[in-house]
Design an enzyme around this catalytic site. Structure first.
Site, PDB file in Angstrom:
ATOM      1  N   GLU A 172       0.298   3.579   1.782  1.00 51.11           N
ATOM      2  CA  GLU A 172       0.218   4.022   3.152  1.00 51.11           C
ATOM      3  C   GLU A 172       1.494   3.854   3.745  1.00 51.11           C
ATOM      4  O   GLU A 172       1.929   4.363   5.001  1.00 51.11           O
ATOM      5  CB  GLU A 172      -1.054   3.606   3.786  1.00 51.11           C
ATOM      6  CG  GLU A 172      -2.130   4.179   3.549  1.00 51.11           C
ATOM      7  CD  GLU A 172      -2.598   5.331   4.216  1.00 51.11           C
ATOM      8  OE1 GLU A 172      -1.718   5.967   5.221  1.00 51.11           O
ATOM      9  OE2 GLU A 172      -3.478   6.157   3.536  1.00 51.11           O
ATOM     10  N   SER A 229       0.792  -1.226   0.022  1.00 46.84           N
ATOM     11  CA  SER A 229      -0.054  -0.082  -0.089  1.00 46.84           C
ATOM     12  C   SER A 229       0.946   1.072   0.196  1.00 46.84           C
ATOM     13  O   SER A 229       1.941   1.260   0.774  1.00 46.84           O
ATOM     14  CB  SER A 229      -0.889   0.098   1.028  1.00 46.84           C
ATOM     15  OG  SER A 229      -1.418   1.215   1.360  1.00 46.84           O
ATOM     16  N   TYR A 242      -1.989   0.468  10.325  1.00 46.05           N
ATOM     17  CA  TYR A 242      -2.395  -0.018   9.107  1.00 46.05           C
ATOM     18  C   TYR A 242      -1.165   0.160   8.280  1.00 46.05           C
ATOM     19  O   TYR A 242      -0.492  -1.048   7.744  1.00 46.05           O
ATOM     20  CB  TYR A 242      -3.517   0.709   8.472  1.00 46.05           C
ATOM     21  CG  TYR A 242      -3.405   0.036   7.017  1.00 46.05           C
ATOM     22  CD1 TYR A 242      -4.311  -0.993   6.698  1.00 46.05           C
ATOM     23  CD2 TYR A 242      -3.306   1.044   5.853  1.00 46.05           C
ATOM     24  CE1 TYR A 242      -4.510  -1.651   5.340  1.00 46.05           C
ATOM     25  CE2 TYR A 242      -3.163   0.370   4.690  1.00 46.05           C
ATOM     26  CZ  TYR A 242      -3.947  -0.566   4.376  1.00 46.05           C
ATOM     27  OH  TYR A 242      -4.164  -1.007   3.055  1.00 46.05           O
TER      28      TYR A 242
END
Length: 326
Positions: free
Chosen positions: A129, A127, A151
């Site tokens: 992120e 990801s 996360y």
């Protein structure tokens, strides 16, 4: 006929990927958590040719059983606790599924392959992120990772574990570092779908306002249907590797809101939008924008849906759904 096994098949990516693989002639299997999973019916309706197996990324034995029953040529790990805001409230659950779950599946695949560790090709959904407090703009495969949420930290663990299994055991294990990708199938807890559904409801007179958090954060948004094509392309390469998948364009959340309202003919959008500090992240990721040059050059991949088209697609789908339910 090649065979694929997908974890996270109930999510938007899992559904689009299943459709893509079925269209290519694959025998597609999916791992679904819990016999009474509320999204099982959705999978059975949209992709009825997929064979489902009960399993859980936190349960190694169930993953081994799913591999034994499906005998896949390719495994796509799309399963995760994927809502970033939720991860602060449930860091342990997020870590168990999104981090340790990757290790469980990698180990299950390794054991399943026996003496031929590259006989099953593995895809890990990494990801954007992971970049978090970005150290370079745009972000590419070599950019330092600095996650800013439980996360993001969990995704970094899974990303590096995938690299480690590739380098340690010779597995054909690739990671796609996917930037934000959306669709009408996106969960309503995500900001894009929250906006599209609220705009549709306001247009139809079913809702009065849209309550938002930070409107200044910038994201690189693409269409999920394009991004699953990139996943498949990675596993067709002779050598496993990691790839950034992104559009290379960035837009603020305010732009998202404005374009969505404009699509239904509402120009004075600010009268319908209220900001609430409760929706602010404890540690914000201010800007994400990806450099997908490697994917273009090696995979021949390009995004096909532009930002404005994506927003219009999502708003139209929510207007139609609300009208049908109304």
């Amino acid at each position: 006929m090649p065979t694929a096994l997908i974890t996270g098949i109930t999510g938007q990516d899992g559904l689009y990927l299943a459709e893509l693989l079925l269209a290519k002639g694959y025998d597609v299997h999916g791992v679904i958590r819990g016999q009474n999973n509320p999204r099982r019916e959705l999978v059975e309706r949209l992709v009825p040719d997929v064979r489902l197996h009960n399993g859980d990324l936190t349960d190694l034995s169930s993953l081994m059983r799913a591999l034994r029953e499906s005998q896949p040529d390719e495994v796509y790990n799309l399963g995760a606790v994927s809502f970033v805001a939720y991860s602060w409230e449930n860091a342990f659950v997020t870590s168990d599924v999104t981090a340790i779950g990757v290790l469980n599946l990698l180990e299950a695949v390794r054991l399943h392959c026996g003496d031929d560790p590259s006989s099953v090709r593995f895809y890990q959904a990494s990801s954007s992120e992971m970049f978090g407090k970005v150290q370079e703009t745009p972000q590419r495969e070599s950019t330092l990772l600095w996650p800013r949420s439980p996360y993001g930290v969990s995704k970094v663990y899974g990303h590096y574990m995938t690299i480690n299994y590739r380098e340690s055991y010779g597995m054909h294990a690739s990671s796609g570092i996917l930037f934000n990708h959306e669709s009408p199938r996106r969960g309503e807890e995500f900001v894009t779908r929250k906006v599209s559904k609220a705009v549709a409801a306001i247009k139809l007179g079913m809702q009065d306002e849209l309550v938002m958090g930070n409107l200044d954060a910038r994201r690189d948004w693409g269409f999920a249907g394009d991004y699953v094509d990139a996943m498949w392309r990675m596993l067709q390469q002779p050598e496993a590797d990691d790839y950034v998948i992104a559009t290379g364009e960035t837009h603020t959340i305010e732009e998202l809101v404005r374009v969505a309202f404009a699509h239904v003919g509402i120009d004075d959008w600010k009268r319908y939008v209220r900001q609430d500090p409760a929706f602010m992240r404890p540690a914000e990721v201010d800007e994400l924008i990806g450099d997908a040059s490697k994917a273009r050059e090696v995979l021949g991949w390009e995004p096909t849906v532009r930002f404005e088209e994506l927003v219009a697609m999502m708003v139209d789908a929510d207007v139609a759904a609300l009208k049908a339910g109304w």
